[in-house]
Design a protein around this motif. Structure first.
Motif, PDB file in Angstrom:
ATOM      1  N   GLN A   1       0.827  -1.209   0.000  1.00 28.54           N
ATOM      2  CA  GLN A   1       0.000   0.000   0.000  1.00 28.54           C
ATOM      3  C   GLN A   1       0.858   1.255   0.000  1.00 28.54           C
ATOM      4  O   GLN A   1       0.548   2.239  -0.674  1.00 28.54           O
ATOM      5  CB  GLN A   1      -0.932  -0.011   1.218  1.00 28.54           C
ATOM      6  CG  GLN A   1      -1.990  -1.089   1.172  1.00 28.54           C
ATOM      7  CD  GLN A   1      -2.828  -1.153   2.443  1.00 28.54           C
ATOM      8  OE1 GLN A   1      -2.599  -0.416   3.399  1.00 28.54           O
ATOM      9  NE2 GLN A   1      -3.806  -2.050   2.461  1.00 28.54           N
ATOM     10  N   TYR A   2       1.965   1.200   0.745  1.00 35.39           N
ATOM     11  CA  TYR A   2       2.875   2.346   0.785  1.00 35.39           C
ATOM     12  C   TYR A   2       3.526   2.576  -0.579  1.00 35.39           C
ATOM     13  O   TYR A   2       3.629   3.720  -1.037  1.00 35.39           O
ATOM     14  CB  TYR A   2       3.937   2.141   1.855  1.00 35.39           C
ATOM     15  CG  TYR A   2       4.935   3.270   1.940  1.00 35.39           C
ATOM     16  CD1 TYR A   2       4.530   4.557   2.310  1.00 35.39           C
ATOM     17  CD2 TYR A   2       6.277   3.071   1.638  1.00 35.39           C
ATOM     18  CE1 TYR A   2       5.440   5.607   2.384  1.00 35.39           C
ATOM     19  CE2 TYR A   2       7.188   4.107   1.709  1.00 35.39           C
ATOM     20  CZ  TYR A   2       6.768   5.371   2.082  1.00 35.39           C
ATOM     21  OH  TYR A   2       7.675   6.407   2.145  1.00 35.39           O
TER      22      TYR A   2
ATOM     23  N   SER B   1       2.270   1.907  -3.421  1.00 38.04           N
ATOM     24  CA  SER B   1       1.228   2.500  -4.269  1.00 38.04           C
ATOM     25  C   SER B   1       1.105   3.998  -4.002  1.00 38.04           C
ATOM     26  O   SER B   1       0.928   4.793  -4.936  1.00 38.04           O
ATOM     27  CB  SER B   1      -0.116   1.809  -4.027  1.00 38.04           C
ATOM     28  OG  SER B   1      -0.064   0.452  -4.412  1.00 38.04           O
ATOM     29  N   LYS B   2       1.201   4.377  -2.720  1.00 38.67           N
ATOM     30  CA  LYS B   2       1.172   5.802  -2.377  1.00 38.67           C
ATOM     31  C   LYS B   2       2.359   6.538  -2.975  1.00 38.67           C
ATOM     32  O   LYS B   2       2.227   7.668  -3.465  1.00 38.67           O
ATOM     33  CB  LYS B   2       1.165   5.977  -0.855  1.00 38.67           C
ATOM     34  CG  LYS B   2      -0.130   5.617  -0.169  1.00 38.67           C
ATOM     35  CD  LYS B   2      -0.027   5.874   1.332  1.00 38.67           C
ATOM     36  CE  LYS B   2      -1.297   5.503   2.052  1.00 38.67           C
ATOM     37  NZ  LYS B   2      -1.193   5.716   3.529  1.00 38.67           N
ATOM     38  N   LEU B   3       3.530   5.898  -2.926  1.00 38.09           N
ATOM     39  CA  LEU B   3       4.724   6.518  -3.497  1.00 38.09           C
ATOM     40  C   LEU B   3       4.556   6.752  -4.996  1.00 38.09           C
ATOM     41  O   LEU B   3       4.919   7.818  -5.520  1.00 38.09           O
ATOM     42  CB  LEU B   3       5.948   5.636  -3.250  1.00 38.09           C
ATOM     43  CG  LEU B   3       6.536   5.603  -1.845  1.00 38.09           C
ATOM     44  CD1 LEU B   3       7.720   4.639  -1.798  1.00 38.09           C
ATOM     45  CD2 LEU B   3       6.985   6.991  -1.402  1.00 38.09           C
ATOM     46  N   LYS B   4       4.009   5.766  -5.689  1.00 38.15           N
ATOM     47  CA  LYS B   4       3.811   5.898  -7.136  1.00 38.15           C
ATOM     48  C   LYS B   4       2.825   7.010  -7.466  1.00 38.15           C
ATOM     49  O   LYS B   4       3.030   7.783  -8.412  1.00 38.15           O
ATOM     50  CB  LYS B   4       3.332   4.569  -7.716  1.00 38.15           C
ATOM     51  CG  LYS B   4       4.401   3.487  -7.708  1.00 38.15           C
ATOM     52  CD  LYS B   4       3.868   2.182  -8.288  1.00 38.15           C
ATOM     53  CE  LYS B   4       4.961   1.113  -8.311  1.00 38.15           C
ATOM     54  NZ  LYS B   4       4.464  -0.189  -8.837  1.00 38.15           N
ATOM     55  N   LEU B   5       1.760   7.117  -6.674  1.00 39.56           N
ATOM     56  CA  LEU B   5       0.790   8.188  -6.888  1.00 39.56           C
ATOM     57  C   LEU B   5       1.427   9.545  -6.619  1.00 39.56           C
ATOM     58  O   LEU B   5       1.211  10.508  -7.361  1.00 39.56           O
ATOM     59  CB  LEU B   5      -0.427   7.978  -5.984  1.00 39.56           C
ATOM     60  CG  LEU B   5      -1.525   9.041  -6.091  1.00 39.56           C
ATOM     61  CD1 LEU B   5      -2.096   9.090  -7.495  1.00 39.56           C
ATOM     62  CD2 LEU B   5      -2.632   8.779  -5.067  1.00 39.56           C
ATOM     63  N   TRP B   6       2.229   9.620  -5.538  1.00 42.05           N
ATOM     64  CA  TRP B   6       2.902  10.885  -5.218  1.00 42.05           C
ATOM     65  C   TRP B   6       3.852  11.283  -6.343  1.00 42.05           C
ATOM     66  O   TRP B   6       3.904  12.457  -6.740  1.00 42.05           O
ATOM     67  CB  TRP B   6       3.671  10.740  -3.906  1.00 42.05           C
ATOM     68  CG  TRP B   6       4.347  12.013  -3.488  1.00 42.05           C
ATOM     69  CD1 TRP B   6       3.810  13.022  -2.735  1.00 42.05           C
ATOM     70  CD2 TRP B   6       5.685  12.425  -3.804  1.00 42.05           C
ATOM     71  NE1 TRP B   6       4.726  14.037  -2.569  1.00 42.05           N
ATOM     72  CE2 TRP B   6       5.887  13.696  -3.213  1.00 42.05           C
ATOM     73  CE3 TRP B   6       6.723  11.838  -4.524  1.00 42.05           C
ATOM     74  CZ2 TRP B   6       7.085  14.392  -3.336  1.00 42.05           C
ATOM     75  CZ3 TRP B   6       7.921  12.530  -4.656  1.00 42.05           C
ATOM     76  CH2 TRP B   6       8.096  13.790  -4.062  1.00 42.05           C
TER      77      TRP B   6
ATOM     78  N   GLU C   1       3.000  13.662   6.910  1.00 44.66           N
ATOM     79  CA  GLU C   1       3.187  13.706   5.459  1.00 44.66           C
ATOM     80  C   GLU C   1       3.110  12.281   4.909  1.00 44.66           C
ATOM     81  O   GLU C   1       3.958  11.444   5.226  1.00 44.66           O
ATOM     82  CB  GLU C   1       4.539  14.345   5.136  1.00 44.66           C
ATOM     83  CG  GLU C   1       4.774  14.554   3.657  1.00 44.66           C
ATOM     84  CD  GLU C   1       6.156  15.124   3.368  1.00 44.66           C
ATOM     85  OE1 GLU C   1       6.344  15.634   2.251  1.00 44.66           O
ATOM     86  OE2 GLU C   1       7.044  15.040   4.229  1.00 44.66           O
ATOM     87  N   PRO C   2       2.105  11.956   4.074  1.00 44.19           N
ATOM     88  CA  PRO C   2       1.876  10.562   3.673  1.00 44.19           C
ATOM     89  C   PRO C   2       3.084   9.899   3.026  1.00 44.19           C
ATOM     90  O   PRO C   2       3.361   8.725   3.285  1.00 44.19           O
ATOM     91  CB  PRO C   2       0.705  10.678   2.681  1.00 44.19           C
ATOM     92  CG  PRO C   2      -0.008  11.926   3.073  1.00 44.19           C
ATOM     93  CD  PRO C   2       1.069  12.866   3.542  1.00 44.19           C
ATOM     94  N   VAL C   3       3.828  10.633   2.188  1.00 45.73           N
ATOM     95  CA  VAL C   3       4.945  10.026   1.471  1.00 45.73           C
ATOM     96  C   VAL C   3       6.090   9.665   2.411  1.00 45.73           C
ATOM     97  O   VAL C   3       6.928   8.823   2.090  1.00 45.73           O
ATOM     98  CB  VAL C   3       5.433  10.973   0.345  1.00 45.73           C
ATOM     99  CG1 VAL C   3       6.187  12.173   0.917  1.00 45.73           C
ATOM    100  CG2 VAL C   3       6.298  10.227  -0.651  1.00 45.73           C
TER     101      VAL C   3
ATOM    102  N   ARG D   1       5.556   8.426   5.525  1.00 48.14           N
ATOM    103  CA  ARG D   1       4.942   7.657   6.614  1.00 48.14           C
ATOM    104  C   ARG D   1       4.855   6.177   6.226  1.00 48.14           C
ATOM    105  O   ARG D   1       3.760   5.608   6.108  1.00 48.14           O
ATOM    106  CB  ARG D   1       3.562   8.225   6.956  1.00 48.14           C
ATOM    107  CG  ARG D   1       3.111   7.952   8.403  1.00 48.14           C
ATOM    108  CD  ARG D   1       1.853   8.726   8.720  1.00 48.14           C
ATOM    109  NE  ARG D   1       1.324   8.402  10.030  1.00 48.14           N
ATOM    110  CZ  ARG D   1       1.557   9.106  11.140  1.00 48.14           C
ATOM    111  NH1 ARG D   1       2.345  10.157  11.093  1.00 48.14           N
ATOM    112  NH2 ARG D   1       1.007   8.755  12.284  1.00 48.14           N
TER     113      ARG D   1
END
Length: 382
Positions: free
Chosen positions: A221-222, A224-229, A332-334, A336
């Motif tokens: 999941q993390y 995936s967040k990195l790719k979106l960021w 900051e989500p990226v 975390r």
């Protein structure tokens, strides 16, 4: 090798030229309903530039900065600028704090007194640190490397020589976020014999291959967040890593352009809920910007991204960090990641997820961060 005292004293002609350029800004058009999703909001930037022209007083900020003990030292041919404030306590621990981009040494000024004199800020004198805050090479008042390749490992080498050879600290701790976390990581990787421990704002890029354990669901999941960021917010990094010189012409020539490039990051990366001045006053934003402007270091600062991207990699760069590590996560989500992601690289001894604060934690939440730094290093005091 020795350090010489340094005092900031910007010539008036430089400040006059800055004001003239701000007044003569040729503003672009913008969509009628423009918001921050299009880039830096033109309405807010006009307000900030107007304040820069009419109300901002660099001399006041210069006086504040000169209230810290500043020095320069020549290390491996480069003049490195740094703050060195001694702790107030029975046995202060040496600690080096490293900033990132688009920040400067100014980011650390709120947290310095909390670390050097904790007893005066609700803490215990036995938690005091001798604090060293350098400006990264090619940032602020540190010398421009002039296109000499400068990697995070190179900076960790410079910092070790600063702490050991210049200041006489054989063993010391390190803290950093963003680029500073990368520097702290390399201190732990390449100079473990000098390190008491490292404290990072969750920075980890573990090597992943067929020999490593499969990613957990939280890690997936993390990622995936990195790719979106990277898709939505990573264009600046790609540009700075591939064509920094193209950016430099406009950013070094136009203070308004420089402000647009940097301010958008302070808004989007901080824990401000879209209202940048919930976290930073105009004076604080403009002090950081003015440091970049008067030192003409925007090009050398972003060129560090290029050097990092194009430096040769070797197996040592992916060694696990066995030095005791404290990881503090902001909101900051990226930055975390799940703990298991960080533990692939670091020997994590303390893990804390802050309830607030973003990318510029030392400036946004200095009390919370100082408390974490004190707590992490406390078991390693002798």
């Amino acid at each position: 090798m020795r350090a010489t005292p340094f005092h900031i004293d910007v010539t008036q002609s430089v400040l006059d030229d800055l004001k003239r350029r701000l007044i003569q800004t040729r503003w672009p058009d913008a969509p009628k309903e423009a918001n921050w999703n299009d880039g830096t909001n033109i309405g807010y930037l006009r307000q900030l530039v107007s304040y820069w022209i009419q109300d901002f007083n660099w001399r006041d900020q210069e006086k504040y900065l000169n209230g810290f003990q500043q020095f320069k030292a020549r290390i491996d041919g480069l003049k490195i600028h740094f703050i060195h404030e001694c702790g107030v306590g029975p046995k202060p621990m040496p600690l080096i704090l490293t900033h990132g981009w688009p920040s400067s040494f100014f980011e650390m000024t709120k947290i310095i007194p909390l670390l050097t004199d904790p007893a005066s800020h609700g803490g215990d004198a036995t938690d005091a640190f001798d604090v060293v805050v350098p400006s990264l090479p090619g940032y602020g008042f540190s010398q421009n490397p002039n296109y000499r390749k400068m990697t995070l490992k190179d900076i960790s080498d410079l910092w070790t020589k600063l702490m050991v050879d210049i200041l006489g600290y054989r063993h010391f701790g390190a803290h950093g976020g963003d680029i500073g976390a990368g520097v702290a990581t390399n201190l732990g990787r390449f100079h473990p014999e000098n390190m008491i421990g490292i404290h990072i704002l969750a920075f980890a890029s573990p090597i992943l291959n067929q020999k490593t354990a499969p990613l957990t669901e939280a890690e997936q999941q993390y990622v995936s967040k990195l790719k979106l960021w990277e898709k939505e917010d990573g264009a600046y990094e790609h540009q700075q890593s591939t064509r920094p010189q193209t950016l430099a012409y406009g950013l070094n020539d136009s203070p308004t352009g420089l402000a647009a490039w940097i301010i958008e990051k302070f808004r989007s990366w901080s824990d401000c809920n879209g209202e940048i001045e919930r976290r930073f006053s105009k004076d604080e934003l403009l002090t950081n910007l003015t440091i970049y402007w008067i030192t003409e270091t925007i090009n050398s600062s972003i060129h560090l991204y290029y050097d990092h991207q194009h430096s040769p990699k070797n197996t040592q760069m992916f060694r696990r960090i066995e030095v005791p590590t404290g990881a503090t996560l902001t909101v900051e989500p990226v930055n975390r990641p799940p703990r298991e992601w960080v533990e692939r690289t670091y020997n994590v001894q303390r893990w804390t997820e802050l309830p607030r604060g973003g990318h510029f934690a030392a400036f946004e939440e200095p009390e919370l961060l100082a408390r974490e730094i004190r707590a992490f290093f406390r078991p390693f005091r002798k």
